[in-house]
Every structure is written in structure tokens, then in C-alpha cells.
Design a protein around this motif. Structure first.
Motif, PDB file in Angstrom:
ATOM      1  N   GLY A 108       0.783  -1.226   0.000  1.00 38.21           N
ATOM      2  CA  GLY A 108       0.000   0.000   0.000  1.00 38.21           C
ATOM      3  C   GLY A 108       0.815   1.277   0.000  1.00 38.21           C
ATOM      4  O   GLY A 108       0.296   2.355   0.250  1.00 38.21           O
ATOM      5  N   ARG A 109       2.100   1.159  -0.305  1.00 35.82           N
ATOM      6  CA  ARG A 109       2.971   2.342  -0.352  1.00 35.82           C
ATOM      7  C   ARG A 109       3.458   2.544  -1.774  1.00 35.82           C
ATOM      8  O   ARG A 109       3.611   1.592  -2.523  1.00 35.82           O
ATOM      9  N   THR A 110       3.726   3.791  -2.120  1.00 35.20           N
ATOM     10  CA  THR A 110       4.301   4.049  -3.434  1.00 35.20           C
ATOM     11  C   THR A 110       5.820   3.976  -3.338  1.00 35.20           C
ATOM     12  O   THR A 110       6.400   4.310  -2.313  1.00 35.20           O
ATOM     13  N   TYR A 111       6.432   3.538  -4.412  1.00 37.62           N
ATOM     14  CA  TYR A 111       7.891   3.481  -4.488  1.00 37.62           C
ATOM     15  C   TYR A 111       8.316   4.191  -5.756  1.00 37.62           C
ATOM     16  O   TYR A 111       7.919   3.820  -6.856  1.00 37.62           O
ATOM     17  N   ARG A 112       9.084   5.218  -5.589  1.00 37.32           N
ATOM     18  CA  ARG A 112       9.640   5.943  -6.728  1.00 37.32           C
ATOM     19  C   ARG A 112      11.152   5.975  -6.562  1.00 37.32           C
ATOM     20  O   ARG A 112      11.659   6.663  -5.685  1.00 37.32           O
ATOM     21  N   PRO A 113      11.846   5.242  -7.408  1.00 36.40           N
ATOM     22  CA  PRO A 113      13.310   5.241  -7.271  1.00 36.40           C
ATOM     23  C   PRO A 113      13.873   6.632  -7.544  1.00 36.40           C
ATOM     24  O   PRO A 113      13.409   7.347  -8.429  1.00 36.40           O
ATOM     25  N   ARG A 114      14.825   7.002  -6.768  1.00 37.37           N
ATOM     26  CA  ARG A 114      15.480   8.296  -6.917  1.00 37.37           C
ATOM     27  C   ARG A 114      16.898   8.061  -7.442  1.00 37.37           C
ATOM     28  O   ARG A 114      17.696   7.374  -6.817  1.00 37.37           O
ATOM     29  N   VAL A 115      17.170   8.631  -8.587  1.00 36.11           N
ATOM     30  CA  VAL A 115      18.509   8.527  -9.154  1.00 36.11           C
ATOM     31  C   VAL A 115      19.105   9.924  -9.142  1.00 36.11           C
ATOM     32  O   VAL A 115      18.542  10.853  -9.702  1.00 36.11           O
ATOM     33  N   THR A 116      20.233  10.051  -8.500  1.00 34.64           N
ATOM     34  CA  THR A 116      20.896  11.347  -8.380  1.00 34.64           C
ATOM     35  C   THR A 116      21.684  11.660  -9.652  1.00 34.64           C
ATOM     36  O   THR A 116      21.837  10.814 -10.531  1.00 34.64           O
TER      37      THR A 116
END
Length: 146
Positions: free
Chosen positions: A116-124
Motif C-alpha cells: 500500500g505504499r508508493t515506491y519511486r526510485p530516486r537517481v541522483t
């Protein structure tokens, strides 16, 4: 309007856990619905033999050079048939770096979505530079070696 909300009613914080789960299941079902027939087709279509009905690499078509992911279709075919050494020969960097990173990202997205959580990968910026650097070095190396 009340004094606590001078600009109107507050917006909801984001999708609920149930909505995130439903969206995750819909996207996963769509990916399976498209991926399974493509996988079945690839299972029966040997990309090592010429004349197969497969999409060619546009970069290789336009330049005659191998791009960083050239050989990915052959690699996937070989992995499906248990030929790991042959898959490594088709594209070593994609197999050793790309497949594990993609598997990790999909597993994180699916696990978070089902919880039930969103996951958005963060790429620097540094991460982008590393990925582009590896891709450039791999492309140059495989085209120089042959």
C-alpha cells in the motif's frame, strides 16, 4: 471558509493504501499480460539465427555500431533456455549489472505497492553519470574489440 483553511478545503495527502495496491496489481497484470506472450514468442524464436521476426536495434541499423544493450534479446533467449555462459557472451554488462538492478527495482516497486505504499526510485546526478559512464565505456569497448 473557516479560518483554519483560508485557501479552501485541504487536498488529500495522496492515494490510499488500497488504491495503491489496486494500481500495483493492475500494472503488474498488464505487464504479465504483455510479457508472457512476448516471452512465449521469444522462447520459440531463436534470435541467433538470421531471418527471425524480431525488432532490430535502431542504433545498430543507423550506425553499424553495437549500442550498450545490443544483444539483450539474444541474452534473454539464452537465459530462458538455461544458457548462462552464452547469455554472458551476448551482453556481459547488461547481464551482470542491468538484470540485477532491474530485478531489484521491480521487486521494491511490487513489494511497496502490495503493502500500500508508493515506491519511486530516486537517481541522483551522480547515479546518472555512473550509469551513462558505464554504458559509454561498454559501448566503446565492445565496438573496439569486435
Amino acid at each position: 471558509m473557516s479560518p483554519e483553511e483560508p485557501w479552501g478545503p485541504a487536498e488529500p495527502a495522496g492515494p490510499t493504501g488500497a488504491a495503491v495496491r489496486r494500481r500495483t496489481l493492475r500494472v503488474a497484470a498488464l505487464a504479465l499480460g504483455l510479457g508472457v506472450p512476448a516471452g512465449v514468442y521469444l522462447w520459440h524464436t531463436d534470435p541467433h539465427r538470421p531471418g527471425q521476426l524480431l525488432l532490430p536495434c535502431p542504433f545498430k541499423w543507423a550506425t553499424g555500431l553495437l549500442c550498450p544493450v545490443c544483444g539483450g534479446t539474444r541474452m534473454a533467449y539464452d537465459l530462458m533456455h538455461g544458457e548462462v555462459a552464452r547469455a554472458f557472451h551476448d551482453n556481459a554488462v547488461l547481464l551482470t549489472l542491468g538484470v540485477p538492478v532491474a530485478a531489484y527495482a521491480v521487486a521494491r516497486w511490487l513489494g511497496a505497492g502490495l503493502a500500500g505504499r508508493t515506491y519511486r526510485p530516486r537517481v541522483t546526478g551522480r547515479g546518472n553519470a555512473v550509469v551513462l559512464g558505464i554504458a559509454a565505456v561498454w559501448m566503446v569497448a565492445r565496438n573496439l574489440v569486435g
